[in-house]
Write a protein that holds these residues in place. Structure first.
Motif, PDB file in Angstrom:
ATOM      1  N   GLU A 147       0.596  -1.279   0.128  1.00  0.00           N
ATOM      2  CA  GLU A 147      -0.055  -0.070   0.001  1.00  0.00           C
ATOM      3  C   GLU A 147       1.106   1.074   0.002  1.00  0.00           C
ATOM      4  O   GLU A 147       0.929   2.217  -0.505  1.00  0.00           O
ATOM      5  N   ALA A 148       2.061   1.249   0.821  1.00  0.00           N
ATOM      6  CA  ALA A 148       2.215   2.633   0.770  1.00  0.00           C
ATOM      7  C   ALA A 148       4.035   2.269  -0.380  1.00  0.00           C
ATOM      8  O   ALA A 148       3.720   3.623  -0.820  1.00  0.00           O
ATOM      9  N   ALA A 149       4.314   0.982  -1.166  1.00  0.00           N
ATOM     10  CA  ALA A 149       5.053   1.432  -1.867  1.00  0.00           C
ATOM     11  C   ALA A 149       4.229   2.223  -3.063  1.00  0.00           C
ATOM     12  O   ALA A 149       4.733   2.740  -3.929  1.00  0.00           O
ATOM     13  N   ALA A 150       3.032   1.780  -3.538  1.00  0.00           N
ATOM     14  CA  ALA A 150       1.715   2.151  -4.047  1.00  0.00           C
ATOM     15  C   ALA A 150       1.774   4.122  -4.359  1.00  0.00           C
ATOM     16  O   ALA A 150       1.459   4.742  -5.187  1.00  0.00           O
ATOM     17  N   SER A 413      -7.299   3.982  -1.744  1.00  0.00           N
ATOM     18  CA  SER A 413      -5.640   4.408  -2.029  1.00  0.00           C
ATOM     19  C   SER A 413      -5.685   4.133  -2.839  1.00  0.00           C
ATOM     20  O   SER A 413      -6.026   3.111  -3.746  1.00  0.00           O
ATOM     21  N   PRO A 414      -4.113   4.448  -3.625  1.00  0.00           N
ATOM     22  CA  PRO A 414      -3.767   4.244  -5.272  1.00  0.00           C
ATOM     23  C   PRO A 414      -4.119   2.308  -5.006  1.00  0.00           C
ATOM     24  O   PRO A 414      -4.184   2.248  -6.101  1.00  0.00           O
ATOM     25  N   LEU A 415      -3.710   1.258  -4.589  1.00  0.00           N
ATOM     26  CA  LEU A 415      -3.063   0.605  -4.817  1.00  0.00           C
ATOM     27  C   LEU A 415      -4.504  -0.140  -4.671  1.00  0.00           C
ATOM     28  O   LEU A 415      -5.156  -0.679  -5.333  1.00  0.00           O
ATOM     29  N   SER A 416      -5.261   0.289  -3.802  1.00  0.00           N
ATOM     30  CA  SER A 416      -7.109  -0.535  -3.812  1.00  0.00           C
ATOM     31  C   SER A 416      -7.884  -0.081  -4.391  1.00  0.00           C
ATOM     32  O   SER A 416      -8.963  -0.779  -5.258  1.00  0.00           O
ATOM     33  N   THR A 417      -7.800   1.645  -4.969  1.00  0.00           N
ATOM     34  CA  THR A 417      -9.073   2.120  -6.164  1.00  0.00           C
ATOM     35  C   THR A 417      -8.269   3.243  -6.848  1.00  0.00           C
ATOM     36  O   THR A 417      -9.367   4.279  -7.517  1.00  0.00           O
ATOM     37  N   SER A 418      -6.972   3.296  -6.942  1.00  0.00           N
ATOM     38  CA  SER A 418      -6.454   3.934  -8.176  1.00  0.00           C
ATOM     39  C   SER A 418      -6.783   5.687  -8.120  1.00  0.00           C
ATOM     40  O   SER A 418      -7.361   5.808  -8.580  1.00  0.00           O
ATOM     41  N   THR A 419      -6.724   5.402  -7.104  1.00  0.00           N
ATOM     42  CA  THR A 419      -6.944   6.774  -6.554  1.00  0.00           C
ATOM     43  C   THR A 419      -5.511   7.621  -5.346  1.00  0.00           C
ATOM     44  O   THR A 419      -4.959   6.381  -5.346  1.00  0.00           O
ATOM     45  N   ASP A 420      -5.748   8.561  -4.928  1.00  0.00           N
ATOM     46  CA  ASP A 420      -4.655   9.377  -3.840  1.00  0.00           C
ATOM     47  C   ASP A 420      -5.953   8.313  -2.447  1.00  0.00           C
ATOM     48  O   ASP A 420      -6.550   8.149  -3.125  1.00  0.00           O
ATOM     49  N   GLY A 421      -4.835   8.494  -1.483  1.00  0.00           N
ATOM     50  CA  GLY A 421      -4.836   8.390  -0.189  1.00  0.00           C
ATOM     51  C   GLY A 421      -6.153   9.121   0.036  1.00  0.00           C
ATOM     52  O   GLY A 421      -6.009   9.829   0.104  1.00  0.00           O
ATOM     53  N   PHE A 422      -7.592   9.057   1.258  1.00  0.00           N
ATOM     54  CA  PHE A 422      -8.764   9.183   1.389  1.00  0.00           C
ATOM     55  C   PHE A 422      -9.596   8.681   2.191  1.00  0.00           C
ATOM     56  O   PHE A 422      -9.353   6.986   2.358  1.00  0.00           O
TER      57      PHE A 422
END
Length: 431
Positions: A147-150, A413-422
């Motif tokens: 998650e962080a690497a994404a 998150s970028p990894l889970s939803t292909s977005t910025d983290g919110f």
């Protein structure tokens, strides 16, 4: 005149040193470089910016693979890993270029070829400061490294179709040359994919369609957060930390220009762009306030108060990677205090039966779930609304992307939803 790769690489190294030595934002350092090197064209500046941002996104992993944290070595690491070039291509490009840095030493290249990132320490694979580990673990558990690497990948450019003036097909047609595609999850979102190699993003804001107000630049996560607040036509809404007005504009379109949105920000300068943006978008149901006194008549009257709280911005590190290395525990603590104050002030405007929507662009639990839990403890008239059904209602057909639902809240998150983290939480005032 065009700069060659060597000159661009050397410029990126100088900018990286400037950011490091003077602890300043990357955008400032790049702007200053551009002003003092006026011969550099837009293409040159784009490549230099790419190298700088890639180097900052993955500073730890590139330094580990080079066994050196010198800007020069990290910049070479960017070329070897992101530019789709091998060392022969790079050496040929640098040859005879009097502006180029020294070629990469054989020993560095040997280390680079030999090191497997999978055997690096966790925070280096994750490309985050070591002190952040517990914060990522608290939310993502065993998946925290991925998650962080994404957050160190290159981000796309996301656009929100302004449904007051256009639909997605129209915007896609207008932006076909810019490489725009439908974005996942929302029927009203468009995406220009992340850059490849040393390419440059089209300037979508120079397009006539932008001047006509057919779309806004807004990360898909921010669009989803606005969507989950479930604004309805005719409601009375207060956007309490409105900034430049991105969410106000999204809410106005969602409400079909019916009802009323009050956009407030404590900092006038942050609010300044909202006036032009409202006009360009054809928004008629929003008014901006720079004075807290203007809000007095709204106390206890709002169907919804949206709090896009001041935060560390850890969810936006793809776009602002320099902030990742400047952040400290002390800053995190200051943000937590600000968040408590903002929530405490904002609740005064919610009417019985109304809702308080708390959003951050952070992935740290102290700014997110912990704040909500503390607020609910202190304000017994509020209860948490489960956001999972809201998500299912808001998003378009199955895209395979699924956020993390935690204690009724939604985490993107970028990894889970292909977005910025919110982080998105909805609280209802029961009485």
């Amino acid at each position: 005149m065009h700069m060659r790769l060597g000159g661009r690489l050397q410029a990126a190294i100088e900018v990286l040193d400037d950011i490091e030595n003077r602890k300043r934002p990357a955008s400032d350092a790049l702007k200053d470089w551009g002003l003092s090197h006026r011969f550099a064209g837009a293409g040159d500046r784009a490549v230099i910016g790419n190298i700088v941002y890639d180097a900052l996104r993955r500073k730890l992993s590139l330094a580990w693979r080079m066994d050196s944290d010198a800007a020069r070595h990290i910049a070479f690491g960017v070329l070897l890993s992101d530019a789709e070039l091998d060392i022969e291509d790079i050496n040929v490009a640098l040859e005879g270029d009097k502006f180029a840095p020294e070629p990469l030493e054989a020993e560095r290249l040997a280390v680079w070829a030999d090191r497997d990132l999978n055997s690096a320490p966790d925070h280096i694979r994750a490309d985050v400061p070591e002190w952040c580990i517990p914060h990522f673990q608290a939310i993502f558990g065993d998946k925290w490294v991925e998650e962080a690497a994404a957050l160190s990948d290159r981000p796309p450019v996301d656009l929100r179709v302004n449904t007051l003036k256009a639909d997605r097909d129209k915007v896609l047609k207008e932006l076909a040359r810019a490489g725009a595609n439908p974005a996942p999850l929302l029927e009203t979102a468009v995406r220009v994919p992340p850059l490849r190699a040393m390419g440059r993003h089209p300037n979508v804001q120079a397009e006539p369609a932008f001047q006509r107000g057919l779309f806004e630049v807004q990360d898909l996560g921010s669009q989803l957060a606005a969507k989950l607040s479930s604004a309805k036509a005719g409601e009375q809404v207060l956007d309490y930390c409105a900034g430049a007005g991105g969410k106000t504009l999204a809410l106005a379109a969602e409400m079909g220009n019916k009802g009323q949105i009050h956009a407030y920000d404590a900092e006038r300068a942050r609010l300044a762009p909202i006036f032009d943006r409202l006009k360009r978008a054809g928004v008629r149901n929003a008014q901006a306030h720079a004075n807290i006194g203007d809000l007095a008549p709204l106390e206890g009257q709002m169907d919804m108060v949206l709090v896009d709280a001041p935060c560390t911005g850890s969810g936006t590190w793809r776009r602002r990677p320099d902030a990742k290395w400047r952040l400290s525990d002390q800053q995190l603590e200051r943000r937590e205090v600000e968040q408590r104050e903002v929530l405490d002030a904002a609740k005064a405007y919610v009417k019985p039966g109304g809702r308080l929507v708390y959003i951050t662009c952070s992935l740290f639990a102290p700014e997110n779930g912990d704040q909500v839990a503390a607020f609910l403890d202190a304000n017994s008239e509020y209860s948490a609304v489960d956001t999972q059904p809201l998500w299912q209602e808001a998003v378009s057909k199955e895209s395979g992307l699924k956020p993390l639902f935690k204690d009724g809240t939604t985490i993107l998150s970028p990894l889970s939803t292909s977005t910025d983290g919110f982080f998105i939480s909805v609280l209802r005032r029961e009485k």
